[in-house]
Structure formats: structure tokens, C-alpha cells
Design an enzyme around this catalytic site. Structure first.
Site: not given
Ligand SMILES: *[C@@H]1O[C@H](CO)[C@@H](O)[C@H](O)[C@H]1NC(C)=O
Ligand SMILES: *[C@@H]1O[C@H](CO)[C@@H](O)[C@H](O)[C@H]1NC(C)=O
Ligand SMILES: *[C@@H]1O[C@H](CO)[C@@H](O)[C@H](O)[C@H]1NC(C)=O
Ligand SMILES: *[C@@H]1O[C@H](CO)[C@@H](O)[C@H](O)[C@H]1NC(C)=O
Ligand SMILES: *[C@@H]1O[C@H](CO)[C@@H](O)[C@H](O)[C@H]1NC(C)=O
Length: 559
Positions: A266, A270, A471
Site C-alpha cells: 500500500e 501510494d 487505493s
């Protein structure tokens, strides 16, 4: 599913008994995955966050409406943190009552924030359990992470009750990560396209010249799970995938504590993707602001925003919890915190979640959809997900079936979206899921979308394919908004701030409308796994659609 371990609330409790409870509707069940690891020692120190009642919240909301509405004379006239503080700062009485109450329990070790509406105090568990009647602190662990939480609801003294919104650090567990998943698909032989910066930039019409160049522009990603990004992964990613556009290969600022462990997918995703669409723009990472075991990391981040006068203009956040597990008092206050950011010109983008419409089991063969918060907040921009119609080509986009979307059961539909949502409901009446599954009076989300399927990410020095989730789409949209902010700054215009009022006025202009595909929901007889479906114009699966950069820039550069 949450499991009830230590305490059950007898149904007999009348609402009268709850008078001292600030969060009578907060879920105190222990989420799956956490194990009990004993009572907290009475002498152990806890750090709790007190959310003091603010003043002028209605005025704050009205100000947000005016500064975000392009047809208002106040559009873009943002407030400084100092101005926000003088608007919402708790009254003298509130501050005095709360301080006296804490002092009467011997609590003096407190930090406050610039806006004086949060206090963060250290005290022993013994003192905390006396201060917050009913609370009982325990240790819990999951995957090596340790927390202290109370297994029972708390109440506060009647005299302080009107002066507090809630106390943080007792109940909410970090939600299960909406961790981008590896979703391997079985394509026919041949080279399917994985999503890389070049593919995104091609699809959203970003040329090599479309990178940041304004001096004072910046963007941020925030993450709250025990996740770290490695600067070397970012450098390797840009080396592999950044050849075709000018970009930065380093994060300018890390706020919070970066652990030394393995990089998280994650965290890597990002940073790598906000810096690919928002290329050559200074980027910050907010990471694990809460390090104390009793803290709620998401709340800590919100507290931090009220204590920093200089912040990036765009923040993307992949974080969410079931709306029904959170107290209304907590969500209402978090919404006020979103408004505080919005009036400062800060854009907050949340991932819509990876469970489609979601599913909540209400009883035997009785289900409803399950909205997620903060995705369902009327004061943030929520981003859903898409995939390519043809996975071998940069074609048009269709719904990614995981894309979170639906209707809040707590927050009413904001004015800016009423026409769009009613238009959708009217045009698809015949194919809507049964009305008992969702609440058409609530805030509907997402607002926008981007590709969320089949990304390449470099994590722990290794390029990993098939990474999927909203995400991924959220930082992609964040980077695009940052580019537009940069162009606005160069023209001497204010940044976009809270985008929704302006976004809905575009009525889909400058966005690629996604009109095919449905997302998932309850696997029951009635809906058979199907939630809402995309349709022309706005829909609760992909919002208004995905960005066509040159047109969106033109549309958002006018005032
Ligand atoms: C907020 O910032 C001030 C200094 O700028 C600091 O003294 C204070 O401890 C901070 N508050 C919190 C809760 O960290
Ligand atoms: C942007 O992309 C679409 C589809 O990829 C294309 O049809 C269009 O001509 C491009 N340019 C502009 C300015 O919209
Ligand atoms: C990158 O941004 C800086 C300002 O931060 C600017 O001076 C520079 O020209 C930009 N690079 C390109 C290729 O636009
Ligand atoms: C950059 O923006 C911040 C936040 O508005 C402001 O305080 C600061 O003065 C700006 N710096 C420059 C160089 O314009
Ligand atoms: C539907 O949403 C409204 C807020 O828009 C709320 O007041 C109401 O309680 C919700 N109904 C259900 C059944 O959750």
C-alpha cells in the site's frame, strides 16, 4: 464479523441510562483477527485524545460551502489555520470545565493543538478507568501489532458531557487494511497491459510536458497501518517506469515515524503513483502519526492537521471502516475536521473501498449494503475504480467490480449532488437493487474514479504485477488534481480545495464517463452478489468517471 469477547450490552438498557455516554452507538466488539492479551496493568500509561466541543460549526459549514462553490463571490477565499482557530476554538467555559475535570483526577500532562479543540493527555490506566466510568482497558494483538482498548463503553461526568464530542483511544481498532490485493487474472496467451505510469498518462492524456512546475505546490499520501515505503523502492520504480516524463524520485518530507520493517504494498503504491500523475510535484508522506498503543492513528493524523499551518494542498488516503461500526458522534466530529481542512483549501481524497456496495448481515436471510466511512462523508472527494475494457489495449474503461460505492445511512445527501443522484435513480429505476438494501436519502459516493486494476508496483526492490484496489486509483486522481492546482497557482488562482461542489457543476464534462459494469454486494438470493451498476452520467460505482486531463484542466482553470 466482530466477535463479542468480554461484555455484552443487555438490551434492557434504556436510552436514559446512556445519558453520560458520549458514544452510546459505538461498536465495542473486538474485530476478528485481534486476540486478547490480558488486562492492562493499572500503572501502565495511556495517551487519550479529548475532542472538545467547538464553536461556530454551522458557520464553518457555511464558509466551506461559499469558498468551494465556483459561483460564490467567496470562491477560493480560503482561511489560514489561525482563522480556522478563531472560528472553531472551544469556548472559555468548555476549556475550563474540561481542564478542571482532568485536573481533579490529577491529569496535568496534556498537549493541545493550535485550534485548541483537541487535548491529548497521558495518564495511568487506573486513572483513565476512574475518569471514564465503565471503561476497562485490555491489551490486544494482531500480526505483532499491540494495542490497548477498552472492552466496555465509557461515560463521562454529567458536567463535562456537554463540552466533549468524544474521547479517542478507547474503542476503534485499526480497520482491516484495504490493502491493494494481488488479483491475478487468467488472460489468454499474449501480452496484457499492466498499469504503469506510461499507461496511465496515455489513458488520461498527460503529455511529457504535463508535469508540475509551480514553486509552492505539494501533495501528500497518508497511511495509518503499520506500513512503510522505502525510498529505494521509489527510486527503482522511477528508474523502471519513469523514463517518459520528468519526475521526482524522492519524497520531500516524511511526517511521523517510519519503521524499519519491510515495505508495505500500500505504502509503495501510494507514493509511486501520486508521483507519476502528479509528476515533478513535491510530495509528503504522513505515516503512523500515532505510535502509542492507545492511540487511533487516523485520529492522530486529523489532530496533526489542526496543528500544522503549512500543509500540502492535496492528500490521498486509503482508509475506511464500516459506517455502522462507528459512533455518530465520532463521525460527525471527523466531518467537522474535514470541513476545517476544506476551508483552508485542502483537498482530501479517500478511496471508496474494495468491497463494492458491501454487505451487512442483519439477520437470517436479511442483508443490506454496507457503506464505509470516510468514503461516505459529504466533505471529502471519494474515488472509485475501473479497469480497461480490453486488457490488452489502452481502451475505454469499465467498472472494476470491487469499486466501493453506495449511500450513507448517517449523512444526508449534500445539495451539490442531489440533481446528479436523483437523475441516476430515475434513469435506472427498473434495475436498482431492492430499496431495503440502501438509503436513497444519504450521501452517495464515489465522486470520481480511475483505473484500479492490474498495477505494477515496486516493493522491497521487486517489481510486482497485478496489484489492484481503489487505493491505486485514489493517488492517481490526487496527482491529477495536484497538476491542476499547479497550473492554477501559476496563473495566480487559488487552489481547488474541496472539489465536490465544483465537480458536480461540471456535470461530467472533461471526464470519461464509465457506463458499463456492476460492482459486487451481498451473496444472497435477492441480489446475488450484484450491487449498483454504472450508467451514463453520475453513478454510485464510478461517480462522474475518470479524468481527461487536458479538458479537466481547461474546465478548472477558468476562475
Ligand atoms: C502542536 O504543536 C505545538 C508546537 O507547535 C506543540 O507544542 C504541541 O505539543 C503540538 N500538539 C500535539 C498534540 O502534538
Ligand atoms: C484524450 O484521450 C481520448 C481517448 O484516449 C481521445 O479520444 C482524445 O482525443 C484525447 N485528447 C483530448 C484533448 O481529449
Ligand atoms: C519541476 O519543478 C520545478 C519547481 O519545483 C521547476 O523549476 C522545474 O522547471 C520543473 N521541471 C519541469 C521539467 O517542468
Ligand atoms: C506556500 O504556501 C503556504 C501555505 O499557504 C504559505 O504559507 C507560504 O507562504 C507559501 N510560500 C510561497 C513561497 O509562496
Ligand atoms: C437513511 O439516511 C438518513 C440520513 O440521510 C438517516 O437519517 C436514516 O436513519 C437512514 N435510514 C436507515 C434505515 O439507516
Amino acid at each position: 464479523m466482530k466477535t463479542l469477547l468480554f461484555f455484552s450490552i443487555p438490551f434492557l438498557f434504556s436510552s436514559l441510562v446512556w445519558s453520560g455516554y458520549l458514544e452510546y452507538d459505538q461498536d465495542v466488539l473486538i474485530p476478528e483477527g485481534w486476540t486478547h492479551a490480558g488486562r492492562v496493568d493499572p500503572s501502565e500509561e495511556l495517551e487519550l485524545t479529548f475532542a472538545l466541543k467547538q464553536q461556530n460549526v454551522h458557520l464553518l459549514e457555511e464558509t466551506l460551502r461559499l469558498v468551494s462553490d465556483p459561483d460564490s463571490a467567496q470562491y477560493g477565499k480560503y482561511l489560514s489555520l489561525e482563522e480556522v482557530a478563531s472560528l472553531v476554538r472551544p469556548s472559555e467555559v468548555t476549556q475550563k470545565v474540561v481542564r478542571r475535570w482532568l485536573q481533579s483526577h490529577g491529569i496535568s500532562n496534556c498537549l493541545t493543538v493550535h485550534t485548541q479543540d483537541f487535548m491529548q493527555c497521558t495518564m495511568t490506566a487506573e486513572v483513565a478507568e476512574k475518569l471514564l466510568q465503565g471503561s476497562r482497558f485490555h491489551h490486544y494483538i494482531r500480526d505483532g501489532q499491540s494495542l490497548t482498548r477498552s472492552s466496555a463503553p465509557y461515560s463521562v461526568h454529567d458536567d463535562v458531557h456537554p463540552h466533549l464530542d468524544f474521547v479517542g483511544g478507547l474503542h476503534r481498532f485499526p480497520p482491516k487494511s484495504q490493502e491493494p490485493r494481488e488479483r491475478r487474472q487468467h488472460f489468454k496467451a499474449g501480452l496484457h497491459l499492466g498499469v504503469t505510469p506510461a499507461i496511465l498518462r496515455a489513458r488520461y492524456n498527460l503529455t511529457a510536458a504535463d508535469v508540475g512546475s509551480a514553486q509552492n505546490n505539494s501533495q501528500a499520501v497518508a497511511q495509518f497501518l503499520e506500513q512503510y515505503f522505502h525510498p529505494a523502492d521509489l527510486a527503482e520504480f522511477m528508474n523502471l517506469f519513469g523514463r517518459t516524463f520528468p519526475h521526482m524520485s524522492q519524497v520531500d518530507r516524511v511526517v511521523g515515524t517510519q519503521g524499519g520493517g519491510k515495505a508495505g504494498l500500500e505504502a509503495s503504491l501510494d507514493v509511486e503513483y501520486i508521483m507519476s500523475t502528479g509528476a515533478n510535484i513535491s510530495t509528503w508522506v504522513f505515516t503512523n502519526p500515532g505510535r502509542h498503543e492507545s492511540q487511533e492513528p487516523f485520529l492522530q493524523w486529523m489532530v496533526l492537521l489542526s496543528n500544522m499551518s503549512d500543509l500540502p494542498w492535496v492528500h490521498t488516503i486509503s482508509y475506511g471502516d464500516d459506517e455502522d461500526s462507528l459512533s455518530t458522534a465520532y463521525m460527525t466530529r471527523i466531518n467537522t475536521e474535514f470541513m476545517k481542512a476544506g476551508v483552508r483549501g485542502i483537498s482530501l481524497l479517500f478511496a471508496s473501498g474494495d468491497s463494492g456496495a458491501g454487505c451487512r448481515h442483519l439477520g437470517k436471510e436479511k442483508n443490506s449494503f454496507r457503506p464505509s466511512f470516510p468514503a461516505s462523508s459529504p466533505y471529502v472527494t471519494t474515488v472509485g475504480g475501473t479497469s480497461f475494457k480490453n486488457p490488452y489495449k489502452v481502451t475505454y474503461e469499465v467498472t472494476d467490480y470491487i469499486s466501493g460505492g453506495g449511500f450513507s445511512n448517517v449523512f444526508k445527501m449534500p445539495d451539490y449532488q442531489v440533481t446528479a443522484v436523483q437523475g441516476y435513480l430515475k434513469s435506472v429505476t427498473a434495475t436498482l437493487p431492492p430499496q431495503s438494501y440502501f438509503n436513497t436519502s444519504g450521501r452517495a459516493y464515489p465522486d470520481m474514479a480511475a483505473l484500479s486494476d492490474n498495477y505494477w508496483v515496486v516493493s522491497n526492490r521487486v517489481p510486482i504485477p497485478w496489484v489492484s484496489g481503489t487505493s491505486a486509483s485514489t493517488p492517481v486522481v490526487g496527482g491529477v488534481l495536484s497538476l491542476i492546482n499547479g497550473q492554477r497557482l501559476l496563473k495566480g488562482l487559488p487552489v481547488l480545495g474541496f472539489l465536490n461542489p465544483r465537480l458536480y457543476k461540471l456535470k461530467g464534462q472533461a471526464l470519461f464517463d464509465v457506463t458499463e459494469g456492476c460492482h459486487l454486494s451481498c451473496l444472497d438470493e435477492q441480489v446475488q452478489g450484484k450491487g449498483f451498476c454504472a450508467a451514463p452520467s453520475w453513478d454510485p460505482v464510478t461517480g462522474w468517471g475518470t479524468p481527461n486531463y487536458p479538458e479537466l484542466l481547461a474546465a478548472l482553470l477558468t476562475k
